[in-house]
Design a protein around this motif. Structure first.
Motif, PDB file in Angstrom:
ATOM      1  N   TRP A 162       0.845  -1.181   0.000  1.00 38.51           N
ATOM      2  CA  TRP A 162       0.000   0.000   0.000  1.00 38.51           C
ATOM      3  C   TRP A 162       0.885   1.237   0.000  1.00 38.51           C
ATOM      4  CZ3 TRP A 162      -1.140   3.805   3.783  1.00 38.51           C
ATOM      5  CH2 TRP A 162      -2.277   4.545   3.523  1.00 38.51           C
ATOM      6  N   LEU A 163       0.826   2.035  -1.075  1.00 39.32           N
ATOM      7  CA  LEU A 163       1.626   3.252  -1.256  1.00 39.32           C
ATOM      8  C   LEU A 163       3.127   2.997  -1.109  1.00 39.32           C
ATOM      9  CD1 LEU A 163      -0.489   6.011   0.517  1.00 39.32           C
ATOM     10  CD2 LEU A 163      -0.198   5.639  -1.925  1.00 39.32           C
ATOM     11  N   GLY A 164       3.559   1.790  -1.429  1.00 35.76           N
ATOM     12  CA  GLY A 164       4.979   1.462  -1.346  1.00 35.76           C
ATOM     13  C   GLY A 164       5.472   1.209   0.067  1.00 35.76           C
ATOM     14  N   LEU A 165       4.588   1.228   1.036  1.00 43.45           N
ATOM     15  CA  LEU A 165       4.962   0.988   2.434  1.00 43.45           C
ATOM     16  C   LEU A 165       4.986  -0.513   2.709  1.00 43.45           C
ATOM     17  CD1 LEU A 165       2.764   3.798   4.017  1.00 43.45           C
ATOM     18  CD2 LEU A 165       5.224   3.852   3.608  1.00 43.45           C
ATOM     19  N   PRO A 166       5.547  -0.926   3.838  1.00 45.13           N
ATOM     20  CA  PRO A 166       5.617  -2.367   4.117  1.00 45.13           C
ATOM     21  C   PRO A 166       4.262  -3.043   4.304  1.00 45.13           C
ATOM     22  CG  PRO A 166       7.186  -1.172   5.473  1.00 45.13           C
ATOM     23  CD  PRO A 166       6.347  -0.152   4.772  1.00 45.13           C
ATOM     24  N   ARG A 167       3.215  -2.299   4.558  1.00 46.19           N
ATOM     25  CA  ARG A 167       1.890  -2.878   4.772  1.00 46.19           C
ATOM     26  C   ARG A 167       1.357  -3.460   3.470  1.00 46.19           C
ATOM     27  NH1 ARG A 167      -3.651   0.079   5.274  1.00 46.19           N
ATOM     28  NH2 ARG A 167      -4.938  -1.679   5.879  1.00 46.19           N
ATOM     29  N   SER A 168       0.883  -4.700   3.498  1.00 51.36           N
ATOM     30  CA  SER A 168       0.337  -5.354   2.305  1.00 51.36           C
ATOM     31  C   SER A 168      -1.172  -5.437   2.397  1.00 51.36           C
ATOM     32  CB  SER A 168       0.890  -6.770   2.158  1.00 51.36           C
ATOM     33  OG  SER A 168       2.255  -6.722   1.857  1.00 51.36           O
TER      34      SER A 168
ATOM     35  N   LEU B  25       3.245  -2.576 -12.056  1.00 51.61           N
ATOM     36  CA  LEU B  25       2.258  -1.657 -11.492  1.00 51.61           C
ATOM     37  C   LEU B  25       1.419  -2.375 -10.449  1.00 51.61           C
ATOM     38  CD1 LEU B  25       0.657  -0.222 -14.756  1.00 51.61           C
ATOM     39  CD2 LEU B  25       2.348   0.906 -13.368  1.00 51.61           C
ATOM     40  N   THR B  26       0.913  -1.634  -9.487  1.00 52.45           N
ATOM     41  CA  THR B  26      -0.096  -2.157  -8.573  1.00 52.45           C
ATOM     42  C   THR B  26      -1.217  -1.136  -8.461  1.00 52.45           C
ATOM     43  OG1 THR B  26       0.835  -1.202  -6.559  1.00 52.45           O
ATOM     44  CG2 THR B  26       1.658  -3.368  -7.214  1.00 52.45           C
ATOM     45  N   ASP B  27      -2.404  -1.622  -8.124  1.00 53.16           N
ATOM     46  CA  ASP B  27      -3.530  -0.707  -8.018  1.00 53.16           C
ATOM     47  C   ASP B  27      -3.552   0.049  -6.691  1.00 53.16           C
ATOM     48  OD1 ASP B  27      -4.188  -2.899  -6.467  1.00 53.16           O
ATOM     49  OD2 ASP B  27      -6.290  -2.922  -7.066  1.00 53.16           O
ATOM     50  N   HIS B  28      -2.607  -0.236  -5.799  1.00 54.99           N
ATOM     51  CA  HIS B  28      -2.512   0.491  -4.529  1.00 54.99           C
ATOM     52  C   HIS B  28      -1.229   1.319  -4.461  1.00 54.99           C
ATOM     53  CE1 HIS B  28      -5.753  -2.202  -3.388  1.00 54.99           C
ATOM     54  NE2 HIS B  28      -5.988  -1.392  -2.372  1.00 54.99           N
ATOM     55  N   SER B  29      -0.652   1.648  -5.608  1.00 56.39           N
ATOM     56  CA  SER B  29       0.545   2.493  -5.626  1.00 56.39           C
ATOM     57  C   SER B  29       0.121   3.961  -5.563  1.00 56.39           C
ATOM     58  CB  SER B  29       1.361   2.221  -6.897  1.00 56.39           C
ATOM     59  OG  SER B  29       0.654   2.678  -8.022  1.00 56.39           O
ATOM     60  N   ALA B  30       1.111   4.835  -5.518  1.00 58.87           N
ATOM     61  CA  ALA B  30       0.828   6.268  -5.424  1.00 58.87           C
ATOM     62  C   ALA B  30       0.172   6.802  -6.691  1.00 58.87           C
ATOM     63  CB  ALA B  30       2.122   7.031  -5.152  1.00 58.87           C
ATOM     64  N   ASP B  31       0.246   6.065  -7.785  1.00 59.54           N
ATOM     65  CA  ASP B  31      -0.375   6.516  -9.023  1.00 59.54           C
ATOM     66  C   ASP B  31      -1.823   6.065  -9.165  1.00 59.54           C
ATOM     67  OD1 ASP B  31       1.839   7.868 -10.130  1.00 59.54           O
ATOM     68  OD2 ASP B  31       2.736   5.942 -10.661  1.00 59.54           O
ATOM     69  N   PHE B  32      -2.203   4.961  -8.547  1.00 63.76           N
ATOM     70  CA  PHE B  32      -3.512   4.382  -8.822  1.00 63.76           C
ATOM     71  C   PHE B  32      -4.408   4.200  -7.605  1.00 63.76           C
ATOM     72  CE2 PHE B  32      -0.613   2.721 -12.084  1.00 63.76           C
ATOM     73  CZ  PHE B  32      -1.171   3.353 -13.173  1.00 63.76           C
ATOM     74  N   LEU B  33      -3.980   4.603  -6.436  1.00 58.52           N
ATOM     75  CA  LEU B  33      -4.823   4.440  -5.244  1.00 58.52           C
ATOM     76  C   LEU B  33      -6.087   5.294  -5.406  1.00 58.52           C
ATOM     77  CD1 LEU B  33      -4.926   3.037  -2.499  1.00 58.52           C
ATOM     78  CD2 LEU B  33      -3.988   5.091  -1.494  1.00 58.52           C
ATOM     79  N   GLY B  34      -7.216   4.650  -5.421  1.00 55.66           N
ATOM     80  CA  GLY B  34      -8.486   5.342  -5.607  1.00 55.66           C
ATOM     81  C   GLY B  34      -8.823   5.637  -7.055  1.00 55.66           C
ATOM     82  N   ARG B  35      -8.048   5.103  -7.995  1.00 53.90           N
ATOM     83  CA  ARG B  35      -8.281   5.318  -9.430  1.00 53.90           C
ATOM     84  C   ARG B  35      -8.260   3.971 -10.162  1.00 53.90           C
ATOM     85  NH1 ARG B  35      -3.685   9.113 -11.275  1.00 53.90           N
ATOM     86  NH2 ARG B  35      -4.542   8.433 -13.250  1.00 53.90           N
ATOM     87  N   PRO B  36      -9.255   3.104  -9.942  1.00 57.90           N
ATOM     88  CA  PRO B  36      -9.217   1.778 -10.561  1.00 57.90           C
ATOM     89  C   PRO B  36      -9.317   1.820 -12.082  1.00 57.90           C
ATOM     90  CG  PRO B  36     -11.322   2.138  -9.488  1.00 57.90           C
ATOM     91  CD  PRO B  36     -10.441   3.281  -9.110  1.00 57.90           C
ATOM     92  N   GLU B  37     -10.026   2.786 -12.635  1.00 56.07           N
ATOM     93  CA  GLU B  37     -10.153   2.876 -14.089  1.00 56.07           C
ATOM     94  C   GLU B  37      -8.808   3.244 -14.723  1.00 56.07           C
ATOM     95  OE1 GLU B  37     -11.775   2.377 -17.678  1.00 56.07           O
ATOM     96  OE2 GLU B  37     -12.749   1.928 -15.782  1.00 56.07           O
TER      97      GLU B  37
END
Length: 184
Positions: free
Chosen positions: A129-135, A155-167
């Protein structure tokens, strides 16, 4: 002041359709580009770093006026490092061109040529989640190489680019898969 977004219209009016047939910079496959826009978390973090740099530069000015030039130089050097970190933070992510896929991190970058890519797929798996150790449970775009080995997470959908932007995540994953299919 030149307005680049009017270039195509002007080329069509002045030089005819031959000038308009030249690709615009965002259509040029040889130019490395990101298949998505930087997300609000990434841009916000960079903005906070630039705000910190402005405070450090202001303190360097005060220190210089107080008469301690070497200390002011140290503050300016620290501010330059913070500014470079903010720029690098915005530039991290996935970049593509006709030669391959470039995975840019904060301190390193890896280029995977299209012939070296065996498959690109989107999977459900625990992601950071946001590149932090929490998964957390999420989606990741994996790049599998021809030689085998562990797949690389692009890429992950919980990175700083896509968190809250699934589309935006789906569009970026589709763009990467489309480029892989075209150039492999």
């Amino acid at each position: 002041m030149p307005l680049p977004f009017l270039t195509a219209d002007r080329a069509l009016d002045e030089d005819g359709p031959a000038a308009a047939a030249a690709p615009l910079p965002y259509e040029d496959p040889g130019r490395r580009r990101r298949p998505y826009r930087p997300g609000p978390w990434r841009v916000g973090g960079a903005a906070l770093l630039l705000l910190l740099a402005s405070y450090v530069l202001f303190s360097a000015m005060i220190i210089a006026f107080a008469g301690s030039v070497p200390a002011a130089g140290i503050c300016v050097a620290a501010a330059v490092l913070v500014i470079l970190g903010a720029v690098r933070l915005v530039r991290t992510g996935v970049w593509m061109d006709e030669e391959g896929l470039r995975l840019t991190g904060l301190l390193s970058a890896t280029t995977v040529r299209w012939p070296e890519v065996a498959a690109i797929r989107t999977v459900q798996q625990p992601v950071r989640w946001l590149g932090l150790p929490r998964s957390v449970q999420g989606q990741a775009v994996l790049v599998e190489r021809v030689g085998g080995g562990a797949p690389t997470v692009a890429l992950t959908d919980h990175s700083a680019d896509f968190l809250g932007r699934p589309e935006a995540f789906r569009m970026a994953a589709d763009a990467i898969e489309g480029w892989a299919d075209r150039y492999r």
